[in-house]
Design a protein around this motif. Structure first.
Motif, PDB file in Angstrom:
ATOM      1  N   UNK A 161      -2.024 -94.626 -63.195  1.00  0.00           N
ATOM      2  CA  UNK A 161      -3.398 -94.363 -63.633  1.00  0.00           C
ATOM      3  C   UNK A 161      -3.439 -93.378 -64.796  1.00  0.00           C
ATOM      4  N   UNK A 162      -2.415 -93.410 -65.641  1.00  0.00           N
ATOM      5  CA  UNK A 162      -2.389 -92.507 -66.777  1.00  0.00           C
ATOM      6  C   UNK A 162      -3.573 -92.664 -67.706  1.00  0.00           C
ATOM      7  N   UNK A 163      -4.255 -93.812 -67.632  1.00  0.00           N
ATOM      8  CA  UNK A 163      -5.440 -94.047 -68.461  1.00  0.00           C
ATOM      9  C   UNK A 163      -6.508 -92.982 -68.220  1.00  0.00           C
ATOM     10  N   UNK A 164      -6.496 -92.371 -67.054  1.00  0.00           N
ATOM     11  CA  UNK A 164      -7.482 -91.327 -66.754  1.00  0.00           C
ATOM     12  C   UNK A 164      -7.395 -90.198 -67.783  1.00  0.00           C
ATOM     13  N   UNK A 165      -6.204 -89.911 -68.275  1.00  0.00           N
ATOM     14  CA  UNK A 165      -6.022 -88.825 -69.244  1.00  0.00           C
ATOM     15  C   UNK A 165      -6.834 -89.037 -70.512  1.00  0.00           C
ATOM     16  N   UNK A 166      -7.108 -90.293 -70.829  1.00  0.00           N
ATOM     17  CA  UNK A 166      -7.868 -90.592 -72.043  1.00  0.00           C
ATOM     18  C   UNK A 166      -9.351 -90.315 -71.877  1.00  0.00           C
ATOM     19  N   UNK A 167      -9.778 -90.130 -70.631  1.00  0.00           N
ATOM     20  CA  UNK A 167     -11.211 -89.992 -70.374  1.00  0.00           C
ATOM     21  C   UNK A 167     -11.557 -88.737 -69.570  1.00  0.00           C
ATOM     22  N   UNK A 168     -10.900 -88.575 -68.420  1.00  0.00           N
ATOM     23  CA  UNK A 168     -11.257 -87.478 -67.517  1.00  0.00           C
ATOM     24  C   UNK A 168      -9.992 -86.858 -66.907  1.00  0.00           C
ATOM     25  N   UNK A 169      -9.212 -86.128 -67.691  1.00  0.00           N
ATOM     26  CA  UNK A 169      -7.955 -85.571 -67.174  1.00  0.00           C
ATOM     27  C   UNK A 169      -8.157 -84.573 -66.034  1.00  0.00           C
ATOM     28  N   UNK A 170      -9.347 -84.010 -65.893  1.00  0.00           N
ATOM     29  CA  UNK A 170      -9.597 -83.036 -64.842  1.00  0.00           C
ATOM     30  C   UNK A 170     -10.004 -83.681 -63.514  1.00  0.00           C
ATOM     31  N   UNK A 171     -10.150 -84.998 -63.490  1.00  0.00           N
ATOM     32  CA  UNK A 171     -10.568 -85.673 -62.261  1.00  0.00           C
ATOM     33  C   UNK A 171      -9.503 -85.546 -61.178  1.00  0.00           C
ATOM     34  N   UNK A 172      -9.933 -85.302 -59.945  1.00  0.00           N
ATOM     35  CA  UNK A 172      -9.006 -85.330 -58.809  1.00  0.00           C
ATOM     36  C   UNK A 172      -8.590 -86.770 -58.564  1.00  0.00           C
ATOM     37  N   UNK A 173      -7.331 -86.949 -58.125  1.00  0.00           N
ATOM     38  CA  UNK A 173      -6.834 -88.304 -57.900  1.00  0.00           C
ATOM     39  C   UNK A 173      -6.113 -88.382 -56.568  1.00  0.00           C
ATOM     40  N   UNK A 174      -6.321 -89.506 -55.858  1.00  0.00           N
ATOM     41  CA  UNK A 174      -5.741 -89.712 -54.529  1.00  0.00           C
ATOM     42  C   UNK A 174      -5.164 -91.118 -54.431  1.00  0.00           C
ATOM     43  N   UNK A 175      -4.021 -91.225 -53.774  1.00  0.00           N
ATOM     44  CA  UNK A 175      -3.437 -92.538 -53.496  1.00  0.00           C
ATOM     45  C   UNK A 175      -3.720 -92.982 -52.069  1.00  0.00           C
ATOM     46  N   UNK A 176      -4.311 -92.113 -51.266  1.00  0.00           N
ATOM     47  CA  UNK A 176      -4.659 -92.441 -49.878  1.00  0.00           C
ATOM     48  C   UNK A 176      -6.169 -92.373 -49.717  1.00  0.00           C
ATOM     49  N   UNK A 177      -6.737 -93.453 -49.210  1.00  0.00           N
ATOM     50  CA  UNK A 177      -8.196 -93.504 -49.086  1.00  0.00           C
ATOM     51  C   UNK A 177      -8.712 -92.397 -48.178  1.00  0.00           C
ATOM     52  N   UNK A 178      -7.967 -92.073 -47.122  1.00  0.00           N
ATOM     53  CA  UNK A 178      -8.430 -91.056 -46.176  1.00  0.00           C
ATOM     54  C   UNK A 178      -8.612 -89.699 -46.853  1.00  0.00           C
ATOM     55  N   UNK A 179      -7.693 -89.348 -47.752  1.00  0.00           N
ATOM     56  CA  UNK A 179      -7.811 -88.071 -48.457  1.00  0.00           C
ATOM     57  C   UNK A 179      -8.949 -88.107 -49.477  1.00  0.00           C
TER      58      UNK A 179
END
Length: 318
Positions: free
Chosen positions: A38-56
């Motif tokens: 999901x490196x594309x996030x860096x082009x838009x919202x690098x400060x966004x929290x990111x999770x690979x587990x839905x529960x978290x």
């Protein structure tokens, strides 16, 4: 500034949603995907929290809401595989957020009924991306058709869409009809919505082909007779496109006249988000006819080639 969550950040369509969030002045607070590509996030919202587990991700969204934090999400954009849309929309509504869901909003009409009840119970709203309804060429065509509409007259329409896909497609969730809904649902639902938008309510639905790589049939609307053909097989491309090395062929003719709408797709998600933020997004009922159409195609038994069928069925790749 509105706060957004996003489910399905590694998917093909997610960057368009990120671009639309940014273009409309929003902020992506948190994103989730089982894949971490999901490196594309860096082009838009690098400060966004990111999770690979839905529960978290669930816990994070809930924590922000309970603390009434400035980052509490107001919209959750859903770019997950088709079969998960219903569940993820429910999650958004229960989290106190409006949902913005990629097409198809759900796979079956009865899912719409249940989500309408959830909208009423939660006070939140479900919006879906029906980008062709905001395409300038399609809007202009609709206005032209309305001006020329004569009582009892039906237009003759051919819809052809071939978008070549490699062997990976059938090995992914998109190739599993239980998850994608099949070709007509996965690559065709927004075209069927467009036909409803242009020509009124559906009156007849006949399927002539329903295979892993192609589907075709005949639809009759209040104001049109439509022969349609959808394919992901490069072998179905017309010879001129194959010879030119092209991998996609899109054609819509109305009464023998080609409708040009190949351009203008870049900003359609942004325009969709603008309408949603204004309170004028496309809701569940707007999607109903297209969902009913693809569900009927999925469950139909193909009929023999007789009557009004698409010419590509008789001469594929001619």
């Amino acid at each position: 500034m509105k706060n957004f969550g996003l489910i399905g950040a590694a998917g093909y369509i997610a960057p368009r949603h990120m671009q639309a969030i940014k273009a409309t002045g929003g902020r992506l607070v948190a994103a989730m995907d089982p894949s971490d590509s999901v490196g594309i996030i860096d082009s838009h919202f690098p400060e966004a929290s990111f999770f690979t587990e839905f529960e978290r991700f669930d816990r994070h969204i809930d924590k922000l809401a309970r603390k009434d934090a400035p980052e509490a999400v107001e919209y959750i954009s859903i770019c997950s595989p088709n079969y998960l849309h219903d569940s993820h929309i429910r999650f958004a509504l229960k989290s106190g957020a409006d949902a913005i869901c990629e097409k198809p909003v759900v796979s079956n009409p009865w899912n719409i009924d249940a989500l309408l009840e959830m909208e009423e119970a939660t006070g939140r709203r479900v919006n879906t991306i029906l980008q062709l309804r905001v395409h300038p060429s399609i809007i202009a065509l609709r206005e032209s058709l309305l001006l020329k509409r004569a009582a009892g007259r039906k237009h003759d329409v051919d819809l052809t869409y071939i978008t070549s896909r490699g062997r990976w497609y059938l090995q992914s969730w998109k190739g599993d009809v239980r998850k994608s809904g099949g070709i007509a649902t996965n690559i065709g639902v927004h075209f069927f919505d467009m036909l409803h938008f242009l020509f009124g309510d559906l009156q007849s639905n006949v399927v002539h082909a329903s295979e892993d790589q192609r589907a075709a049939g005949y639809l009759e609307y209040e104001h049109a007779r439509v022969r349609w053909f959808l394919s992901i097989d490069a072998g179905d491309l017309p010879a001129a496109q194959r010879d030119a090395g092209q991998r996609t062929y899109r054609s819509i003719t109305v009464d023998g006249e080609e409708i040009e709408f190949s351009g203008g797709f870049t900003d359609l998600h942004t325009r969709s988000y603008e309408l949603i933020l204004e309170g004028n997004g496309f809701g569940l009922e707007t999607s109903r006819m297209a969902i009913e159409t693809v569900a009927a195609i999925r469950n139909a038994r193909p009929q023999a080639l007789s009557g009004d069928y698409h010419p590509f069925l008789a001469h594929p790749g001619a």
